[in-house]
Design an enzyme around this catalytic site. Structure first.
Site, PDB file in Angstrom:
ATOM      1  N   SER A 226       0.865  -1.297   0.102  1.00 50.22           N
ATOM      2  CA  SER A 226       0.010  -0.128   0.019  1.00 50.22           C
ATOM      3  C   SER A 226       0.782   1.356  -0.071  1.00 50.22           C
ATOM      4  CB  SER A 226      -0.779  -0.057   1.336  1.00 50.22           C
ATOM      5  OG  SER A 226      -1.572   1.141   1.478  1.00 50.22           O
TER       6      SER A 226
ATOM      7  N   TYR B 132      -2.024  -0.645  10.366  1.00 45.83           N
ATOM      8  CA  TYR B 132      -1.955  -1.107   8.956  1.00 45.83           C
ATOM      9  C   TYR B 132      -0.800  -0.662   8.040  1.00 45.83           C
ATOM     10  CZ  TYR B 132      -3.946  -0.968   4.038  1.00 45.83           C
ATOM     11  OH  TYR B 132      -3.912  -1.030   2.623  1.00 45.83           O
TER      12      TYR B 132
ATOM     13  N   LYS C 297       2.175  -2.957   6.228  1.00 49.14           N
ATOM     14  CA  LYS C 297       2.506  -2.708   4.792  1.00 49.14           C
ATOM     15  C   LYS C 297       4.025  -2.533   4.622  1.00 49.14           C
ATOM     16  CE  LYS C 297      -1.749  -3.659   2.866  1.00 49.14           C
ATOM     17  NZ  LYS C 297      -1.924  -4.872   2.024  1.00 49.14           N
TER      18      LYS C 297
HETATM   19  P1  NAD Z   1     -11.957  -5.514  -0.414  1.00 50.93           P
HETATM   20  O1  NAD Z   1     -12.314  -5.521   0.929  1.00 50.93           O
HETATM   21  O2  NAD Z   1     -12.741  -4.812  -1.248  1.00 50.93           O
HETATM   22  O3  NAD Z   1     -11.382  -7.048  -0.929  1.00 50.93           O
HETATM   23  C1  NAD Z   1     -10.674  -7.774  -0.031  1.00 50.93           C
HETATM   24  C2  NAD Z   1     -10.721  -9.242  -0.616  1.00 50.93           C
HETATM   25  O4  NAD Z   1     -10.119  -9.872   0.554  1.00 50.93           O
HETATM   26  C3  NAD Z   1     -12.375  -9.728  -0.390  1.00 50.93           C
HETATM   27  O5  NAD Z   1     -12.699 -10.649  -1.347  1.00 50.93           O
HETATM   28  C4  NAD Z   1     -12.391 -10.199   1.209  1.00 50.93           C
HETATM   29  O6  NAD Z   1     -13.104 -11.242   1.102  1.00 50.93           O
HETATM   30  C5  NAD Z   1     -10.808 -10.864   1.082  1.00 50.93           C
HETATM   31  N1  NAD Z   1     -10.538 -11.063   2.301  1.00 50.93           N
HETATM   32  C6  NAD Z   1     -10.262 -10.360   3.508  1.00 50.93           C
HETATM   33  N2  NAD Z   1      -9.763 -10.976   4.509  1.00 50.93           N
HETATM   34  C7  NAD Z   1      -9.655 -12.296   3.937  1.00 50.93           C
HETATM   35  C8  NAD Z   1      -9.104 -13.585   4.686  1.00 50.93           C
HETATM   36  N3  NAD Z   1      -8.818 -13.455   6.050  1.00 50.93           N
HETATM   37  N4  NAD Z   1      -8.941 -14.567   4.100  1.00 50.93           N
HETATM   38  C9  NAD Z   1      -9.312 -14.659   2.886  1.00 50.93           C
HETATM   39  N5  NAD Z   1      -9.686 -13.485   2.146  1.00 50.93           N
HETATM   40  C10 NAD Z   1      -9.862 -12.553   2.950  1.00 50.93           C
HETATM   41  O7  NAD Z   1     -10.332  -4.808  -0.176  1.00 50.93           O
HETATM   42  P2  NAD Z   1      -9.413  -4.285  -1.306  1.00 50.93           P
HETATM   43  O8  NAD Z   1      -9.586  -2.491  -1.178  1.00 50.93           O
HETATM   44  O9  NAD Z   1      -9.637  -4.704  -2.772  1.00 50.93           O
HETATM   45  O10 NAD Z   1      -7.974  -4.560  -0.942  1.00 50.93           O
HETATM   46  C11 NAD Z   1      -7.303  -5.368  -1.487  1.00 50.93           C
HETATM   47  C12 NAD Z   1      -5.620  -5.319  -1.081  1.00 50.93           C
HETATM   48  O11 NAD Z   1      -5.235  -3.882  -1.726  1.00 50.93           O
HETATM   49  C13 NAD Z   1      -5.734  -5.354   0.253  1.00 50.93           C
HETATM   50  O12 NAD Z   1      -4.203  -5.859   0.661  1.00 50.93           O
HETATM   51  C14 NAD Z   1      -5.500  -3.821   0.628  1.00 50.93           C
HETATM   52  O13 NAD Z   1      -4.582  -3.554   1.835  1.00 50.93           O
HETATM   53  C15 NAD Z   1      -4.529  -3.238  -0.458  1.00 50.93           C
HETATM   54  N6  NAD Z   1      -4.839  -1.898  -0.825  1.00 50.93           N
HETATM   55  C16 NAD Z   1      -6.076  -1.379  -0.961  1.00 50.93           C
HETATM   56  C17 NAD Z   1      -6.142   0.143  -1.176  1.00 50.93           C
HETATM   57  C18 NAD Z   1      -7.403   0.569  -1.453  1.00 50.93           C
HETATM   58  O14 NAD Z   1      -7.505   2.153  -1.652  1.00 50.93           O
HETATM   59  N7  NAD Z   1      -8.489   0.180  -1.887  1.00 50.93           N
HETATM   60  C19 NAD Z   1      -5.160   1.014  -1.139  1.00 50.93           C
HETATM   61  C20 NAD Z   1      -3.846   0.164  -0.849  1.00 50.93           C
HETATM   62  C21 NAD Z   1      -3.864  -1.027  -0.651  1.00 50.93           C
END
Ligand code: NAD
Length: 250
Positions: free
Chosen positions: A145, A158, A162
């Protein structure tokens, strides 16, 4: 041959049921990979597996919790039924409890929950992937992230997890070279379900102005999926131990 193609490669995407993981799964499939989608909700993994099949690739949806090592090993076993695993994306993560808190007021159980999902699960995923990838090796991609860059007020666990993912990526890259390349992709703000739950910006101003994205838009799951395709493909065959920030310039 197009160095960005992934034809004949089996990819595992954790947290692939929605959001960024869904986008990654579909971009990998567009590039030719067969995809195993893992997440906790059967309906979600089945939907994404069907979308992958609609692109003409093989797919499996597997229900698993990435914080449970035995369940991650089962994901690998299921994936091997499609062929040799060549790509493993540790994407599952986020904010299991979206309440913003100062570090000084963070209860230990909330710290543990964040670190379990965002760091320990990535460690498990890298270990399992390294064990199941065969002689031909492959590519591991960890989703980090922008928060890894440093301080993150009221989001300390968090950010720390990361930053540690980036460190883990560098060390695994050294340990596993030259058989397996290990890289990270660090997204900026992408309006997924998790993002929308954990941010509370005023609705009268465009969010990209509030959080100051130089490229003047929020990201999409496909922006991250395309970066993952690069890191997974022969196009990045001389890249390992790196973190690619895909953040609209933030
Ligand atoms: P989201 O919540 O929309 O999707 C996350 C997915 O992971 C879902 O399918 C959920 O069921 C699954 N998940 C969560 N916990 C789990 C577990 N214990 N076991 C198995 N599956 C699990 O989240 P997102 O925004 O798509 O984030 C995805 C990744 O991107 C994460 O690592 C997040 O930290 C990173 N990220 C997101 C953003 C953002 O702005 N959305 C920014 C930086 C980093």
């Amino acid at each position: 041959m197009n160095p960005f193609r992934l034809d004949g490669t089996v990819a595992v995407v954790t947290g692939g049921g929605k959001g960024i993981g869904r986008g990654i799964a579909l971009c990998l499939a567009e590039a030719g990979a067969d995809v195993v989608v893992c997440a906790r909700t059967k309906k979600d993994v089945d939907e994404v597996a069907n979308a992958v099949r609609a692109l003409g690739r093989k797919a499996k949806g597997v229900v698993a919790d990435v914080t449970n090592e035995d369940q991650v090993r089962l994901v690998a076993e299921e994936a091997k039924e499609l062929g040799d695993i060549g790509i493993w994306v540790n994407n599952a993560g986020g904010l299991p409890d979206a309440t913003p808190r100062y570090l000084t007021r963070t209860p230990l159980d909330r710290w543990d929950a964040q670190l379990d999902l965002n760091l320990r699960a990535v460690f498990i995923g890298c270990q399992v992937a390294a064990q199941v990838m065969g002689e031909n090796g492959g590519a591991i991609i960890n989703i980090s992230s922008r928060a890894a860059k440093g301080s993150s007020l009221k989001n300390g666990p968090y950010a720390a997890s990361k930053a540690a993912v980036n460190s883990l990526t560098e060390t695994f890259a050294l340990e596993l070279a030259p058989r397996i390349r290990v890289n990270a992709v660090a997204p900026g703000p992408i309006p997924t379900e998790n993002f929308n739950q954990s941010t509370n910006f005023p609705k009268d101003k465009p969010i990209e102005q509030i959080i100051g994205v130089p490229l003047r838009r929020l990201g999409t799951p496909e922006d991250i999926g395309n970066a993952v395709v690069f890191m997974a493909s022969p196009a990045s065959s001389w890249v390992t131990g790196q973190c690619l920030y895909v953040t609209g310039g933030m």
